[in-house]
Design an enzyme around this catalytic site. Structure first.
Site, PDB file in Angstrom:
ATOM      1  N   SER A 149      20.174 -24.447  19.098  1.00 32.42           N
ATOM      2  CA  SER A 149      20.444 -25.758  18.423  1.00 32.42           C
ATOM      3  C   SER A 149      18.981 -25.814  17.426  1.00 32.42           C
ATOM      4  CB  SER A 149      19.813 -25.953  20.071  1.00 32.42           C
ATOM      5  OG  SER A 149      19.233 -27.730  19.623  1.00 32.42           O
ATOM      6  N   TYR A 206      14.346 -27.256  27.207  1.00 33.30           N
ATOM      7  CA  TYR A 206      15.801 -26.832  26.596  1.00 33.30           C
ATOM      8  C   TYR A 206      15.043 -26.417  25.761  1.00 33.30           C
ATOM      9  CZ  TYR A 206      20.027 -27.686  24.096  1.00 33.30           C
ATOM     10  OH  TYR A 206      20.745 -28.197  23.473  1.00 33.30           O
TER      11      TYR A 206
END
Length: 257
Positions: free
Chosen positions: A138, A148
């Site tokens: 990401s 994350y």
């Protein structure tokens, strides 16, 4: 016909990879936790494209799940030519608001599973002198923003390092770093998305087309959209102290609600 194994295949980016690869004539091994959805997906892709679609139910947050997929990747009688490590999720909440068990589960799926499955796949690929791995990360990997982002940064660093070590072997590895993609991802995490501007959203099918083109070019990192490429270019030259403040403010504005 070559075979591709896709984790997290029943929704989002994983489903887009499955559609595209099936349309291109690849046989598939579809991996997810929901057996019923896997069966429906396999039937649809087989009927539409005439390819063979094998299903493998596995939870990559468990050792048993990881071992089952690793065993399939290592099977010399049924070689896998392309691995797409797509399975992943996000936790809603800031650091210390998220239970430790959920944080560790994320690291299991995003890091340990990616390491073990990539290793299982590339070992046999190297012996054959060909193959590819796409590890879905990401753009959050480039921003100091919670567990994350940290887990996705690990995916990028691991993938690019392994790609260098395997250079010349015929095995290609690439980290795919999308931005916001219109999938079930945010809904499953309980995250609101109404505050995210339309221009920041990417189409999953177009993303996959760009990613596969980058893999064919031999890239070890793919940021598949000019908008996000430009944004990440700015990130690279922004001082880390300043970037942390910007990232925190942006996270509160566009992050989980």
């Amino acid at each position: 016909m070559t075979t591709a194994l896709i984790t997290g295949s029943t929704s989002g980016i994983g489903a887009a990879f499955a559609r595209r690869l099936a349309a291109d004539g690849h046989n598939l091994v579809l991996v997810a936790r929901n057996t019923e959805r896997l069966g429906e997906q396999a039937t649809e892709l087989h009927d539409r494209h005439g390819i063979e679609a094998e299903v493998l139910t596995a939870d990559l947050a468990t050792d048993d799940g990881i071992e089952a997929v690793a065993a399939r990747l290592s099977d010399p009688r049924n070689a896998v030519d392309l691995l797409v490590n797509n399975a992943g999720f996000a936790n809603k909440g800031l650091y210390l608001d998220v239970p430790m068990a959920d944080e560790l589960k994320m690291l299991k799926v995003h890091c340990e599973a990616v390491l073990r499955l990539t290793s299982a796949a590339t070992e046999s690929m190297r012996e054959r002198g060909r193959g590819g791995v796409v590890n879905v990360a990401s753009v959050a990997a480039f921003l100091p923003r919670g567990t994350y982002g940290a887990s996705k940064a690990w995916v990028v660093q691991f993938t690019q390092g392994a790609a260098k070590d395997l250079a010349g072997s015929g095995v290609r590895l690439m980290a795919l770093c999308p931005g916001f993609v219109r999938t079930e991802f945010h809904e499953r995490a309980g995250m609101g998305t109404d505050n995210i501007p339309n221009w920041m959203w990417l189409d999953a099918d177009k993303l996959v087309t760009s990613a596969l083109a980058d893999l064919a070019r031999g890239k070890s990192l793919s940021i598949p959209d000019p908008r996000y490429k430009a944004m990440m270019g700015v990130v690279k030259v922004t001082p880390r102290a300043l970037l942390g403040g910007i990232s925190s403010k942006t996270g509160r504005k566009y992050g989980p609600q």
